[in-house]
Scaffold this motif. Structure first.
Motif, short mmCIF file in Angstrom:
data_model
loop_
_atom_site.label_atom_id
_atom_site.label_comp_id
_atom_site.label_asym_id
_atom_site.label_seq_id
_atom_site.Cartn_x
_atom_site.Cartn_y
_atom_site.Cartn_z
N THR A 335 66.97 -2.89 7.28
CA THR A 335 66.87 -4.30 6.74
C THR A 335 65.25 -3.89 6.28
N ALA A 336 64.97 -4.36 6.84
CA ALA A 336 63.04 -4.14 6.20
C ALA A 336 63.25 -3.42 4.43
N ALA A 337 63.65 -2.72 4.81
CA ALA A 337 63.51 -1.50 3.65
C ALA A 337 64.22 -2.70 1.85
N ILE A 338 65.84 -2.73 2.63
CA ILE A 338 66.29 -3.45 1.66
C ILE A 338 64.99 -4.74 1.09
N GLN A 339 64.41 -5.24 2.14
CA GLN A 339 63.38 -6.22 1.57
C GLN A 339 62.61 -6.04 1.30
N GLY A 340 61.74 -4.21 0.48
CA GLY A 340 61.27 -4.48 0.00
C GLY A 340 60.28 -3.87 1.12
N GLN A 341 60.26 -3.63 1.78
CA GLN A 341 59.02 -3.31 3.28
C GLN A 341 59.56 -2.63 3.44
N ASP A 342 58.81 -0.86 3.15
CA ASP A 342 59.54 0.80 3.93
C ASP A 342 57.95 1.48 5.57
N LEU A 343 58.92 1.01 6.06
CA LEU A 343 58.23 1.25 7.90
C LEU A 343 58.06 2.84 8.00
N TYR A 344 58.79 3.34 7.63
CA TYR A 344 58.88 4.49 7.64
C TYR A 344 57.72 5.48 7.65
N PRO A 345 57.04 4.96 6.67
CA PRO A 345 55.93 6.12 6.80
C PRO A 345 55.03 5.42 8.79
N GLN A 346 55.09 4.08 8.83
CA GLN A 346 54.94 4.52 10.60
C GLN A 346 56.04 4.78 11.29
N VAL A 347 57.59 4.54 11.14
CA VAL A 347 58.28 5.45 12.49
C VAL A 347 59.21 6.17 11.72
N GLY A 348 59.25 6.75 10.96
CA GLY A 348 59.91 8.08 10.12
C GLY A 348 60.39 8.83 10.93
N GLU A 349 59.06 9.92 11.27
CA GLU A 349 59.12 10.86 12.04
C GLU A 349 59.44 10.63 13.69
N ARG A 350 59.16 9.24 14.11
CA ARG A 350 59.55 9.36 15.76
C ARG A 350 61.00 8.99 15.69
N LEU A 351 61.26 8.60 14.67
CA LEU A 351 63.26 8.42 14.55
C LEU A 351 63.52 9.71 14.27
N ARG A 352 63.13 10.70 13.19
CA ARG A 352 63.71 11.95 13.24
C ARG A 352 63.30 12.22 14.49
N GLN A 353 62.57 12.94 14.83
CA GLN A 353 62.15 13.41 16.19
C GLN A 353 63.11 13.26 17.31
N ALA A 354 63.13 11.83 17.68
CA ALA A 354 64.65 11.45 18.62
C ALA A 354 65.89 11.80 17.80
N LEU A 355 65.93 11.20 17.06
CA LEU A 355 67.92 11.18 16.58
C LEU A 355 67.91 13.29 16.90
N GLY A 356 67.06 14.25 16.37
CA GLY A 356 67.57 15.56 16.67
C GLY A 356 67.10 15.69 18.40
N PHE A 357 66.02 15.29 18.99
CA PHE A 357 66.31 15.90 20.46
C PHE A 357 67.68 15.25 21.12
N GLN A 358 67.77 13.90 20.31
CA GLN A 358 68.82 13.88 21.62
C GLN A 358 70.29 14.43 20.92
N SER A 359 70.75 14.11 19.52
CA SER A 359 71.43 15.56 19.24
C SER A 359 71.75 16.71 20.01
N LYS A 360 70.78 17.62 19.90
CA LYS A 360 70.29 18.44 20.56
C LYS A 360 71.23 19.04 21.36
N TYR A 361 71.39 18.02 23.52
CA TYR A 361 72.01 18.31 23.56
C TYR A 361 73.33 17.44 23.47
N GLU A 362 73.35 16.17 22.54
CA GLU A 362 74.80 15.43 23.11
C GLU A 362 75.79 16.98 22.75
N LEU A 363 75.09 17.90 21.85
CA LEU A 363 76.34 18.59 21.27
C LEU A 363 76.37 19.70 22.61
#
Length: 436
Positions: A335-363
């Protein structure tokens, strides 16, 4: 293995020329502040870090937060106009996975044109919605309004737009409060969805009267926003969902002040929800949480004392609640990206790691004994499409486990709380960010 090391492709030139943005930076209030890690250009899975009994949480400086846009983009809560146009074209072309996702949505009870709204003045929700006086009805009517708004735009059938309006008007004319112990969470769930529907209808359909829009705005401003804007010291998914509602409501109300406040609180909660090895021996905390010792922090993290990249505060509780947190982290960033505010420098690596970690065990990977005592309660939910599309498709980051899980579970439906139809809206969608 968790998701592989990121590889970036440069963004297209002029990617955000449609946005007018403030160029200054403002500091988040010190009362909110923990440091926020930047998304690195490369990264690897870290070795585990075990907290010693003597370890103390470190003090962190407040993060710098980009100011709210000088003007908001509409529709701009979870879905943008180019995004809607992309979806519409794919469905009309019978292209997959969008056609299956659309069929799933339109065949659900949420899309029924015979739905009767069930508003209440007082929605009373106890722990785990017990008692449940209007809790399910409110959430389902909000999801139905959003479903109908999407159906309207894709089909051009005004009956869907009118049904969405009927649902929004019924609640706006009735509800006055949320009560009991789950009131903040319930308000966050429903309050995350109402603005998605309202943004689409208000800015793509001419049949919603100005008086009805004003009444709906008053509902969001007076019933929902005060309940969520100041956050919660409960489990992290609560505050993340509450901030998702606050961000969406602020955009609909064109309220820059509360938008800034919600984004600042979000940027402090995310590092306290997803661990990175760069945090040190203990996860970060949000000031005011009362978590002042290692023992308190470990207890808050469900008794987990070994911390690795991508572990969340609720991983050892269950993956379902973890999914709620991941969903709101993803939704707010988009939603912030749609508004022109890029929050991924702050949250992107955490989100990537969380998705990957949980996906590994979900699989199906067997958890080691140090992780939640070797027992995981799986069930992540339909929550990976948004983050995966942003990080993998738009930013070019390899995410093997997340990709496998996401593609194997399409079309992603709804969790009947606040997540709905994200294969339809976000799967392989390059047009989420206007001008991107």
């Amino acid at each position: 293995m968790r998701d592989s090391v990121p590889h970036r492709t440069p963004p297209p030139a002029g990617g955000r020329r449609r946005f007018r943005r403030a160029m200054i930076l403002v500091a988040a209030a010190a009362a909110l502040g923990t440091a926020v890690a930047a998304l690195p250009g490369t990264g690897t899975a870290s070795a585990s870090t075990t907290a010693s009994a003597a370890a103390r949480p470190a003090a962190h400086a407040a993060p710098a937060v980009a100011a709210a846009p000088t003007t908001f983009t509409h529709p701009g809560v979870m879905v943008s106009l180019p995004q809607l146009d992309y979806i519409k074209g794919k469905v009309q072309a019978n292209a997959e996975p969008w056609k299956d996702a659309y069929d799933q949505m339109i065949g659900s009870s949420y899309a029924s044109l015979s739905r009767t709204p069930k508003p209440r003045a007082n929605v009373e929700c106890g722990s785990y919605s017990n008692p449940n006086y209007g809790c399910t009805d409110e959430r389902q009517d909000a999801i139905a309004a959003y479903t109908d708004a999407l159906a309207w735009y894709i089909t051009g059938n005004s009956a869907y737009a009118q049904k969405s309006i009927d649902l929004m008007n019924a609640w706006a004319s009735t509800i006055t409060e949320h009560t009991n112990s789950n009131a903040p969470l319930q308000t966050g769930w429903a309050g995350s969805v109402w603005p998605r529907a309202a943004e689409i209808i208000r800015y793509t359909y001419d049949g919603w009267s100005s008086s009805d829009i004003a009444r709906f705005s008053d509902m969001l401003r007076n019933v929902y926003l005060p309940e969520v804007i100041n956050g919660s010291n409960s489990n992290g998914n609560w505050e993340l969902t509450m901030m998702e509602a606050a961000v969406g409501i602020s955009i609909f109300l064109n309220d820059s002040s509360d938008y800034d406040k919600a984004i600042a609180r979000y940027l402090n909660r995310v590092p306290a929800y997803i661990y990175l090895s760069s945090d040190g021996s203990l996860p970060k905390t949000v000031p005011g949480s009362g978590l002042n010792t290692s023992a308190q922090i470990i207890s808050y993290w469900q008794g987990q004392s070994t911390f690795v990249d991508g572990l969340t505060q609720e991983t050892c509780r269950d993956f379902t609640h973890t999914g709620y947190g991941i969903a709101s982290i993803s939704d707010i960033a988009e939603t912030a990206a749609i508004q022109g505010q890029d929050l991924y420098p702050q949250v992107g690596e955490r989100l990537r790691q969380a998705l990957g970690f949980q996906s590994k065990y979900e699989l199906g990977t067997t958890p080691p004994s140090w992780l939640c005592g070797g027992q995981l309660d799986l069930g992540l939910g339909p929550v990976t499409e948004v983050g995966f599309n942003a990080l993998h498709n738009r930013m070019g980051i390899a995410m093997t486990n997340t990709q496998t899980l996401t593609e194997s579970r399409r079309p992603a439906g709804t969790n009947d709380l606040f997540v709905a139809w994200e294969t339809l809206t976000n799967a392989d969608n390059p047009a989420v960010v206007p001008g991107g």
